[in-house]
Design a protein around this motif. Sequence first.
Motif, PDB file in Angstrom:
ATOM      1  N   PRO A   1     -43.929  30.788  19.593  1.00 21.02           N
ATOM      2  CA  PRO A   1     -44.195  29.606  18.755  1.00 21.02           C
ATOM      3  C   PRO A   1     -45.664  29.458  18.366  1.00 21.02           C
ATOM      4  O   PRO A   1     -45.965  29.052  17.243  1.00 21.02           O
ATOM      5  N   CYS A   2     -46.585  29.811  19.281  1.00 22.91           N
ATOM      6  CA  CYS A   2     -48.006  29.682  18.953  1.00 22.91           C
ATOM      7  C   CYS A   2     -48.418  30.646  17.847  1.00 22.91           C
ATOM      8  O   CYS A   2     -49.402  30.403  17.146  1.00 22.91           O
ATOM      9  N   ALA A   3     -47.687  31.747  17.695  1.00 26.39           N
ATOM     10  CA  ALA A   3     -48.017  32.721  16.656  1.00 26.39           C
ATOM     11  C   ALA A   3     -47.437  32.342  15.305  1.00 26.39           C
ATOM     12  O   ALA A   3     -47.861  32.876  14.277  1.00 26.39           O
ATOM     13  N   LEU A   4     -46.472  31.424  15.293  1.00 26.72           N
ATOM     14  CA  LEU A   4     -45.819  31.032  14.049  1.00 26.72           C
ATOM     15  C   LEU A   4     -46.410  29.762  13.458  1.00 26.72           C
ATOM     16  O   LEU A   4     -45.999  29.339  12.374  1.00 26.72           O
ATOM     17  N   THR A   5     -47.372  29.144  14.171  1.00 21.73           N
ATOM     18  CA  THR A   5     -47.978  27.923  13.659  1.00 21.73           C
ATOM     19  C   THR A   5     -49.035  28.257  12.609  1.00 21.73           C
ATOM     20  O   THR A   5     -49.453  29.410  12.462  1.00 21.73           O
ATOM     21  N   GLU A   6     -49.470  27.253  11.905  1.00 23.10           N
ATOM     22  CA  GLU A   6     -50.560  27.403  10.928  1.00 23.10           C
ATOM     23  C   GLU A   6     -51.718  26.514  11.340  1.00 23.10           C
ATOM     24  O   GLU A   6     -51.566  25.293  11.415  1.00 23.10           O
ATOM     25  N   PRO A   7     -52.881  27.054  11.635  1.00 28.04           N
ATOM     26  CA  PRO A   7     -53.194  28.492  11.641  1.00 28.04           C
ATOM     27  C   PRO A   7     -52.593  29.184  12.860  1.00 28.04           C
ATOM     28  O   PRO A   7     -52.392  28.572  13.904  1.00 28.04           O
ATOM     29  N   SER A   8     -52.325  30.473  12.703  1.00 30.98           N
ATOM     30  CA  SER A   8     -51.699  31.236  13.773  1.00 30.98           C
ATOM     31  C   SER A   8     -52.634  31.376  14.971  1.00 30.98           C
ATOM     32  O   SER A   8     -53.842  31.561  14.821  1.00 30.98           O
ATOM     33  N   ARG A   9     -52.052  31.294  16.150  1.00 29.15           N
ATOM     34  CA  ARG A   9     -52.820  31.459  17.385  1.00 29.15           C
ATOM     35  C   ARG A   9     -52.300  32.659  18.174  1.00 29.15           C
ATOM     36  O   ARG A   9     -52.205  32.632  19.391  1.00 29.15           O
ATOM     37  N   ARG A  10     -51.942  33.702  17.438  1.00 33.28           N
ATOM     38  CA  ARG A  10     -51.388  34.892  18.079  1.00 33.28           C
ATOM     39  C   ARG A  10     -52.357  35.493  19.089  1.00 33.28           C
ATOM     40  O   ARG A  10     -51.934  35.985  20.144  1.00 33.28           O
ATOM     41  N   GLN A  11     -53.631  35.472  18.817  1.00 33.75           N
ATOM     42  CA  GLN A  11     -54.586  36.090  19.732  1.00 33.75           C
ATOM     43  C   GLN A  11     -54.750  35.288  21.033  1.00 33.75           C
ATOM     44  O   GLN A  11     -55.392  35.752  21.971  1.00 33.75           O
ATOM     45  N   ASP A  12     -54.174  34.087  21.089  1.00 32.27           N
ATOM     46  CA  ASP A  12     -54.246  33.271  22.306  1.00 32.27           C
ATOM     47  C   ASP A  12     -53.007  33.413  23.175  1.00 32.27           C
ATOM     48  O   ASP A  12     -52.857  32.672  24.161  1.00 32.27           O
ATOM     49  N   VAL A  13     -52.106  34.330  22.838  1.00 32.98           N
ATOM     50  CA  VAL A  13     -50.846  34.450  23.577  1.00 32.98           C
ATOM     51  C   VAL A  13     -51.093  34.700  25.061  1.00 32.98           C
ATOM     52  O   VAL A  13     -50.479  34.067  25.926  1.00 32.98           O
ATOM     53  N   VAL A  14     -52.001  35.608  25.395  1.00 32.91           N
ATOM     54  CA  VAL A  14     -52.248  35.938  26.799  1.00 32.91           C
ATOM     55  C   VAL A  14     -52.785  34.727  27.559  1.00 32.91           C
ATOM     56  O   VAL A  14     -52.353  34.428  28.675  1.00 32.91           O
ATOM     57  N   ILE A  15     -53.730  34.014  26.943  1.00 32.63           N
ATOM     58  CA  ILE A  15     -54.297  32.828  27.603  1.00 32.63           C
ATOM     59  C   ILE A  15     -53.231  31.756  27.790  1.00 32.63           C
ATOM     60  O   ILE A  15     -53.145  31.110  28.837  1.00 32.63           O
TER      61      ILE A  15
END
Length: 338
Positions: free
Chosen positions: A204-218
């Motif tokens: 879900p965090c990667a599909l938001t705007e703006p995308s937060r894909r790089q925060d997946v691990v955190i």
Amino acid sequence: MAPFSGDGALWLCLGISLFFAVRGIVTDLRQVVDLTEIKHNDREDKIISEGTEDVLKLDTLLKLSESTSHDLRAAALRIISERSTKGETRDLLLADLDCKDKVRQARALSALHFLVSNRALSRTSVCTHLRDVPTYTALINCLCNFVEEHTEQTSTTNSPILPKTRPLGEKKALHILNILLPENVPAALESGIISQWLIRYPFPCALTEPSRRQDVVILMKTWWSDDAVMSSIFGTLTQHPDGIKQLRKHGLMGSMIEENDQDDDEDNDDDEDSDVWMVDGEDTAGSSFRESSRRFQEGSAEEQALRRRRREAMVLSEGGRPLGRDDIIQRPIQDESS
């Protein structure tokens, strides 16, 4: 007078007969105990000799697996599991796992889940036969097939890491991967666990705007209780150097500098703001995520630059008096447009 009267002789015979009867009963009881005693002289693996394992038919093993004897049942399950992870049987199992036929896929998932998680097989070498590239490739392809099925809502949990559209079969596949992944992380990376599967996964965090894909691990570390199995998988990957490299390469993990800056920014935000991240603010009841340790926010470029300048400031004080602005030596602010 006779040495024994009639009554005395009767009592003597009765006593002798009772003595021999008691001895006979004691002897019989001891024999019963010896016959019914369960002996553990032989090891469990020797109950069915290695020479007979290969000739036992599956129907026979099935009956033995339903035996009331724990040792026979465990030995039968061990033989079945080892046969299932070797030769053509193993190839068929992995082929069914990789196929898109839902019936065959479900059966393969159930069989593999039993093989890697059943307690009766914990002392066997099943996992050693399932830690190579073909096994991880079949399992990751299976998970990739599940990604295409994220179409219908199956959960109402609001989380930055747990999709509301996770298919039911995917849970079992994730559990299998979580057990097998520590056995051989390099093989899993070679099979595309990150490059083929995680990069496509609908966090879900990667599909938001703006995308937060790089925060997946955190976010996996912070919100681990929302999706414990997936968080454990990420935890295993981040413990391996090549896993960290691929996570950074494919944009699921920020650079070390960005992470340090983000940690500092989050610490500053903790001092000023609350620990609630609101999503879909119109429906605040049930749409807020409460975070115990940090708050993630997106700041403007000017705010980020100001925070960096603050971290680069030098504080000098002679002591004995409160700090003031005159004690802070800061780099001059340069106009970025010049």
